[in-house]
Design a protein around this motif. Structure first.
Motif, PDB file in Angstrom:
ATOM      1  N   ALA A  14       0.835  -1.203   0.000  1.00  0.00           N
ATOM      2  CA  ALA A  14       0.000   0.000   0.000  1.00  0.00           C
ATOM      3  C   ALA A  14       0.869   1.253   0.000  1.00  0.00           C
ATOM      4  O   ALA A  14       0.593   2.216  -0.715  1.00  0.00           O
ATOM      5  CB  ALA A  14      -0.912  -0.011   1.217  1.00  0.00           C
ATOM      6  N   ARG A  15       1.904   1.221   0.782  1.00  0.00           N
ATOM      7  CA  ARG A  15       2.788   2.390   0.870  1.00  0.00           C
ATOM      8  C   ARG A  15       3.479   2.625  -0.482  1.00  0.00           C
ATOM      9  O   ARG A  15       3.583   3.769  -0.943  1.00  0.00           O
ATOM     10  CB  ARG A  15       3.827   2.161   1.970  1.00  0.00           C
ATOM     11  N   ALA A  16       3.901   1.531  -1.089  1.00  0.00           N
ATOM     12  CA  ALA A  16       4.562   1.655  -2.393  1.00  0.00           C
ATOM     13  C   ALA A  16       3.596   2.234  -3.422  1.00  0.00           C
ATOM     14  O   ALA A  16       3.964   3.101  -4.231  1.00  0.00           O
ATOM     15  CB  ALA A  16       5.066   0.288  -2.842  1.00  0.00           C
ATOM     16  N   ARG A  17       2.316   1.790  -3.346  1.00  0.00           N
ATOM     17  CA  ARG A  17       1.334   2.311  -4.310  1.00  0.00           C
ATOM     18  C   ARG A  17       1.060   3.792  -4.048  1.00  0.00           C
ATOM     19  O   ARG A  17       0.954   4.593  -4.988  1.00  0.00           O
ATOM     20  CB  ARG A  17       0.027   1.519  -4.230  1.00  0.00           C
ATOM     21  N   ALA A  18       0.969   4.154  -2.748  1.00  0.00           N
ATOM     22  CA  ALA A  18       0.720   5.561  -2.410  1.00  0.00           C
ATOM     23  C   ALA A  18       1.876   6.427  -2.919  1.00  0.00           C
ATOM     24  O   ALA A  18       1.660   7.515  -3.474  1.00  0.00           O
ATOM     25  CB  ALA A  18       0.559   5.713  -0.903  1.00  0.00           C
ATOM     26  N   GLU A  19       3.094   5.942  -2.749  1.00  0.00           N
ATOM     27  CA  GLU A  19       4.257   6.699  -3.225  1.00  0.00           C
ATOM     28  C   GLU A  19       4.236   6.812  -4.753  1.00  0.00           C
ATOM     29  O   GLU A  19       4.548   7.871  -5.316  1.00  0.00           O
ATOM     30  CB  GLU A  19       5.543   6.016  -2.751  1.00  0.00           C
ATOM     31  N   GLU A  20       3.821   5.720  -5.386  1.00  0.00           N
ATOM     32  CA  GLU A  20       3.755   5.714  -6.852  1.00  0.00           C
ATOM     33  C   GLU A  20       2.722   6.730  -7.342  1.00  0.00           C
ATOM     34  O   GLU A  20       2.963   7.472  -8.301  1.00  0.00           O
ATOM     35  CB  GLU A  20       3.383   4.292  -7.305  1.00  0.00           C
ATOM     36  N   LEU A  21       1.576   6.766  -6.640  1.00  0.00           N
ATOM     37  CA  LEU A  21       0.517   7.698  -7.034  1.00  0.00           C
ATOM     38  C   LEU A  21       0.939   9.141  -6.816  1.00  0.00           C
ATOM     39  O   LEU A  21       0.661  10.012  -7.648  1.00  0.00           O
ATOM     40  CB  LEU A  21      -0.770   7.398  -6.247  1.00  0.00           C
ATOM     41  N   LEU A  22       1.627   9.391  -5.695  1.00  0.00           N
ATOM     42  CA  LEU A  22       2.112  10.760  -5.454  1.00  0.00           C
ATOM     43  C   LEU A  22       3.122  11.152  -6.523  1.00  0.00           C
ATOM     44  O   LEU A  22       3.169  12.299  -6.973  1.00  0.00           O
ATOM     45  CB  LEU A  22       2.736  10.861  -4.058  1.00  0.00           C
ATOM     46  N   ASP A  23       3.918  10.180  -6.926  1.00  0.00           N
ATOM     47  CA  ASP A  23       4.886  10.422  -7.991  1.00  0.00           C
ATOM     48  C   ASP A  23       4.158  10.748  -9.297  1.00  0.00           C
ATOM     49  O   ASP A  23       4.527  11.665 -10.025  1.00  0.00           O
ATOM     50  CB  ASP A  23       5.765   9.172  -8.139  1.00  0.00           C
ATOM     51  N   LYS A  24       3.080  10.007  -9.524  1.00  0.00           N
ATOM     52  CA  LYS A  24       2.293  10.182 -10.749  1.00  0.00           C
ATOM     53  C   LYS A  24       1.681  11.578 -10.825  1.00  0.00           C
ATOM     54  O   LYS A  24       1.559  12.153 -11.905  1.00  0.00           O
ATOM     55  CB  LYS A  24       1.174   9.133 -10.757  1.00  0.00           C
ATOM     56  N   VAL A  25       1.280  12.108  -9.641  1.00  0.00           N
ATOM     57  CA  VAL A  25       0.694  13.462  -9.644  1.00  0.00           C
ATOM     58  C   VAL A  25       1.765  14.519  -9.375  1.00  0.00           C
ATOM     59  O   VAL A  25       1.455  15.684  -9.103  1.00  0.00           O
ATOM     60  CB  VAL A  25      -0.469  13.593  -8.621  1.00  0.00           C
ATOM     61  N   GLY A  26       3.026  14.094  -9.400  1.00  0.00           N
ATOM     62  CA  GLY A  26       4.145  15.032  -9.290  1.00  0.00           C
ATOM     63  C   GLY A  26       4.413  15.532  -7.886  1.00  0.00           C
ATOM     64  O   GLY A  26       4.878  16.654  -7.690  1.00  0.00           O
ATOM     65  N   LEU A  27       4.106  14.739  -6.873  1.00  0.00           N
ATOM     66  CA  LEU A  27       4.276  15.221  -5.500  1.00  0.00           C
ATOM     67  C   LEU A  27       5.137  14.301  -4.643  1.00  0.00           C
ATOM     68  O   LEU A  27       5.032  14.329  -3.421  1.00  0.00           O
ATOM     69  CB  LEU A  27       2.901  15.380  -4.823  1.00  0.00           C
ATOM     70  N   SER A  28       5.983  13.525  -5.270  1.00  0.00           N
ATOM     71  CA  SER A  28       6.777  12.579  -4.473  1.00  0.00           C
ATOM     72  C   SER A  28       7.683  13.318  -3.487  1.00  0.00           C
ATOM     73  O   SER A  28       7.979  12.817  -2.405  1.00  0.00           O
ATOM     74  CB  SER A  28       7.587  11.663  -5.381  1.00  0.00           C
ATOM     75  N   GLU A  29       8.078  14.559  -3.854  1.00  0.00           N
ATOM     76  CA  GLU A  29       8.943  15.332  -2.960  1.00  0.00           C
ATOM     77  C   GLU A  29       8.183  15.894  -1.756  1.00  0.00           C
ATOM     78  O   GLU A  29       8.774  16.324  -0.783  1.00  0.00           O
ATOM     79  CB  GLU A  29       9.575  16.512  -3.732  1.00  0.00           C
ATOM     80  N   ARG A  30       6.857  15.920  -1.855  1.00  0.00           N
ATOM     81  CA  ARG A  30       6.043  16.555  -0.808  1.00  0.00           C
ATOM     82  C   ARG A  30       5.300  15.530   0.047  1.00  0.00           C
ATOM     83  O   ARG A  30       4.384  15.873   0.791  1.00  0.00           O
ATOM     84  CB  ARG A  30       5.009  17.507  -1.447  1.00  0.00           C
ATOM     85  N   ALA A  31       5.712  14.269  -0.075  1.00  0.00           N
ATOM     86  CA  ALA A  31       4.983  13.182   0.596  1.00  0.00           C
ATOM     87  C   ALA A  31       4.891  13.368   2.106  1.00  0.00           C
ATOM     88  O   ALA A  31       3.893  13.010   2.729  1.00  0.00           O
ATOM     89  CB  ALA A  31       5.645  11.844   0.278  1.00  0.00           C
ATOM     90  N   GLY A  32       5.913  13.942   2.711  1.00  0.00           N
ATOM     91  CA  GLY A  32       5.939  14.062   4.173  1.00  0.00           C
ATOM     92  C   GLY A  32       5.318  15.344   4.691  1.00  0.00           C
ATOM     93  O   GLY A  32       5.345  15.603   5.891  1.00  0.00           O
ATOM     94  N   HIS A  33       4.760  16.144   3.785  1.00  0.00           N
ATOM     95  CA  HIS A  33       4.197  17.426   4.214  1.00  0.00           C
ATOM     96  C   HIS A  33       2.719  17.300   4.557  1.00  0.00           C
ATOM     97  O   HIS A  33       1.990  16.552   3.928  1.00  0.00           O
ATOM     98  CB  HIS A  33       4.365  18.479   3.113  1.00  0.00           C
ATOM     99  N   ARG A  34       2.322  18.076   5.516  1.00  0.00           N
ATOM    100  CA  ARG A  34       0.899  18.111   5.864  1.00  0.00           C
ATOM    101  C   ARG A  34       0.180  19.066   4.917  1.00  0.00           C
ATOM    102  O   ARG A  34       0.819  19.950   4.323  1.00  0.00           O
ATOM    103  CB  ARG A  34       0.727  18.588   7.298  1.00  0.00           C
ATOM    104  N   PRO A  35      -1.146  18.932   4.824  1.00  0.00           N
ATOM    105  CA  PRO A  35      -1.898  19.769   3.889  1.00  0.00           C
ATOM    106  C   PRO A  35      -1.660  21.266   4.055  1.00  0.00           C
ATOM    107  O   PRO A  35      -1.623  22.005   3.069  1.00  0.00           O
ATOM    108  CB  PRO A  35      -3.352  19.409   4.203  1.00  0.00           C
ATOM    109  N   ASN A  36      -1.465  21.701   5.320  1.00  0.00           N
ATOM    110  CA  ASN A  36      -1.290  23.154   5.503  1.00  0.00           C
ATOM    111  C   ASN A  36       0.039  23.661   4.952  1.00  0.00           C
ATOM    112  O   ASN A  36       0.272  24.866   4.891  1.00  0.00           O
ATOM    113  CB  ASN A  36      -1.462  23.541   6.977  1.00  0.00           C
TER     114      ASN A  36
END
Lengths: 493, 243
Positions: free
Chosen positions: B129-151
């Motif tokens: 699941a974590r790998a898929r979530a990382e892949e999806l964030l990468d797909k939407v161009g946000l792999s660098e922002r994975a550890g950031h909170r929405p604010n």
């Protein structure tokens, strides 16, 4: 799993869970401290009451006592459930100390050895050798400067030459030999520490040896009222005794109203000793009138329950009553002190109940906090529902949150309570040193220390109660959260 | 229901009560979406676009009509069935992002997967699941922002996280409610680029919007007016979208 993730995240929020936890901590701590202290007093009272009575008491129906007690004691001591039994006379009397006459409710005649075996009498002696050694040193100066005679006397004192006299109800020979008319006494007496008007407790609850009657075996005059076997009143009997020690049982009512004297002497004073039977003209008939006592105290054998020893004693007493055509009462030590113990037990229950009611504040606080959290999290709830969370899952998030707050609150609260209870006396000393205020004044209250033992059973139950209360507080907000319409919550701003 | 339809709205009606008045938001809407299709639902405010999307997403129940997914009526699935439908069949994206503020971007995406099964089940598949979530964030161009909170994320970034979350459980249909509504044109364009890329990869998309330019990018557009479908138009390969 999202339930655990969200609970852990919500717990890290700053103020809301802190307030909820704080409410649980304070209430848990408060109830445990109260229960432990009150329970400690009750235990101290119970221990003192037990110590005074042995396990089972066989008691005469009237103050005139009963005969054939030696036979009863033999029968009781033959029982496997009984370790030892001892005769006692317990009658009202009048005590004169110096110029003060003090009505004493209980004059108790005992055989010191047997009585000690049943109730641990020797252990209640208040004045110990170290008190006497300190007093000796105050009188003769430091040991290095004392004369050989004084040092010898000091050695005697330090080796328990005096301490045993209280336990044995014996007058030291050194006092008897003094050419002082005031020393002409019938025997030794051990009054309760609160009987003498000269004793007083200091701020630490201790008594001062300089004021005790037992310092030099002061004369105590005892008056009792002998009765005929039929209960007829005879002339009062007065005799002088030497105070050889004072006892402290732990029960104020006892320590302020009881004196111990040798059984044989009291029997003589009351005419309850063995006598020669006479006819109507006062001529000996050749028969013997048996001695009498008012009570026989029984100590159970090791490992025997109170119920078991009580049943065995009752059976033996019944048979003895038939054989001697007499009647006595049999009761356990709990029954004898039932009024006092029940009163304290009820007081403890009442205080605990009141504090538990106050603890509803914690439930309301948790409920209010969680309701605010639910309001704040309305959009999150809608989001979770929109991505597939079930209503029960949403409820679980808040119930789990309540559970976590309860566990943390109860854990911290019971830890703090244990810390406070075990250090209550130290805390009191600190408050006294810093602010000059003592929350517990041994001059006023009888026990010289605040009970500082944590009742772990109570701690466990209060902690469980705190966790349950916390979950209960979270229940309504959890249900409200679960019942929210996801569409409405998504629109919520 | 047509043979190729993946999800259908048949005669959907929805009324809301406000005091003594009854507001008819939807009045018999029919809409059929084929597998792999990108449908834009247009209309003015209050025309019933979002309500239609909520009904199709199983968030709400119609007063009349039915939503049919893959030949099965969603409303009959019961509460548990509705939860599973929302969890597995549809992925929803909202105008206001609706990310959980306490969670990081990665956790916001992963949480959708956590809704499946219990803790033991999750422990078994958490790495995948974590790998898929990382892949999806990468797909939407946000792999660098994975550890950031929405604010700590911009509006566009938040919406892309929301899209990643919606895709976490590989939904059959992506339902997007004004996904660019809170964004400036440039950022909205970035978000639309993500949605279009997903569509090109075969994702079925139903998107509510009031922006004609955005709707232009869909295969088909449906215009709602006062709770009924007023106009439908389809884009052909060469001619673009025609009403």
């Amino acid at each position: 799993m999202y339930v655990l993730l969200l609970i852990s995240k919500y717990l890290r929020r700053k103020l809301a869970p802190l307030f909820a936890c704080l409410a649980v901590v304070l209430c848990t701590m408060m109830v445990i401290v109260v229960m432990s202290v009150m329970g400690g007093f009750l235990e101290m009272l119970r221990a003192s009451a037990h110590r005074l009575s042995g396990d089972v008491i066989v008691r005469a129906g009237s103050i005139t006592g009963f005969e054939q007690y030696e036979d009863l004691i033999d029968r009781l001591e033959a029982l496997p459930e009984v370790a030892v039994a001892t005769p006692v006379i317990d009658v009202p009397g009048l005590v004169k100390i110096g110029t003060s006459s003090i009505p004493v409710a209980q004059v108790v005649g005992i055989e010191p050895g047997g009585y000690d075996a049943v109730v641990g009498y020797a252990g209640t002696m208040y004045w110990q050798d170290h008190h006497r050694v300190a007093a000796h040193d105050r009188a003769f100066g430091p040991a290095s400067e004392q004369s050989p005679e004084a040092l010898e006397a000091r050695e005697q004192i330090a080796n328990g030459a005096f301490e045993r006299f209280g336990a044995e109800l014996a007058v030291p020979e050194v006092w008897r030999q003094r050419p002082d008319e005031r020393r002409a006494v019938s025997g030794a007496i051990v009054p309760g520490i609160e009987v003498s008007p000269y004793n007083g407790r200091d701020a630490q609850g201790q008594y001062d040896f300089r004021h005790t009657l037992a310092r030099y075996g002061d004369r105590v005059v005892l008056t009792v009222l002998p009765l005929t076997r039929a209960g007829g009143l005879l002339e009062p009997e007065t005799r002088a005794f030497a105070a050889v020690n004072e006892f402290k049982s732990g029960l104020y009512e006892v320590d302020a109203n009881r004196v111990y004297v040798p059984l044989a002497v009291l029997q003589e004073m009351l005419g309850m000793d063995e006598g020669i039977a006479v006819d109507e003209e006062g001529m000996p008939t050749g028969g013997v009138i048996p001695a009498r006592v008012t009570e026989v105290l029984v100590k159970s054998a090791d490992g025997v329950t109170l119920d078991a020893v009580s049943a065995a004693v009752r059976a033996a007493v019944n048979a003895w009553e038939v054989d001697h055509d007499t009647s006595v009462f049999t009761m356990t030590w709990e029954q004898r002190h039932g009024v006092l113990l029940n009163a304290v037990e009820n007081e403890r229950g009442l205080v605990t109940f009141l504090f538990a009611v106050i603890s509803i504040v914690a439930v309301v606080m948790v409920a209010t906090t969680f309701y605010m959290i639910v309001l704040e999290k309305t959009r999150d709830i809608g989001t979770l529902r929109a991505i597939g969370a079930s209503a029960s899952g949403i409820a679980l998030v808040f119930l789990g949150y309540g559970l976590a707050v309860g566990i943390i609150g109860a854990g911290v609260g019971s830890g703090l309570a244990a810390l406070i209870v075990t250090n209550l006396n130290g805390i009191q000393e600190l408050l006294d040193a810093v602010f000059g205020w003592r929350m517990w004044n041994p001059q006023t209250y009888y026990f010289d220390r605040i009970p500082d033992r944590v009742a772990f059973n109570d701690l466990l139950w209060v902690s469980v109660g705190a966790v349950v209360s916390s979950v209960a507080g979270a229940l309504i907000p959890a249900i409200l959260a679960a019942r929210q319409d996801p569409v409405e919550t998504l629109r919520y701003e | 229901m047509s043979d190729a339809a993946l999800i259908e709205a048949n005669g959907l009606a929805k009324r809301y009560r406000s005091g003594s008045k009854t507001l008819e938001v939807l009045r018999g809407v029919d809409l059929s979406v084929s597998r792999g299709e990108f449908v834009a639902v247009l209309g003015r405010s209050g025309s019933g676009k979002s309500t239609l999307l909520h009904l199709m997403g199983g968030l709400d129940r119609p007063d009349e009509g039915e939503v049919v997914y893959d030949g099965r009526v969603v409303v009959r699935a019961g509460k548990r069935g509705s939860n599973i439908y929302r969890l597995s069949v549809v992925g929803m994206v909202f105008q206001a992002y609706h990310l959980l503020p306490e969670l990081t971007a990665l956790e916001n995406v992963t949480v959708a997967s956590m809704l499946h099964g219990g803790p033991v089940c999750w422990l078994r598949r958490r790495r995948v699941a974590r790998a898929r979530a990382e892949e999806l964030l990468d797909k939407v161009g946000l792999s660098e922002r994975a550890g950031h909170r929405p604010n700590k994320l911009s509006g566009g970034e938040r919406q892309r996280v929301a899209i990643a979350r919606a895709l976490m459980n590989a939904p059959a249909v992506l339902l997007a409610d004004e996904p660019t509504g809170n964004l400036d044109p440039e950022t909205g364009g970035e978000v639309m680029a993500v949605i279009e890329a997903l569509h090109r990869d075969g994702q079925t998309v139903v998107m509510v919007t009031h922006d004609d330019a955005i709707a232009e990018r869909a295969d088909r557009r449906v215009v709602l007016e006062r709770g009924i479908v007023k106009v439908e138009g389809r884009r052909t390969k060469d001619e673009g979208l025609r009403l």
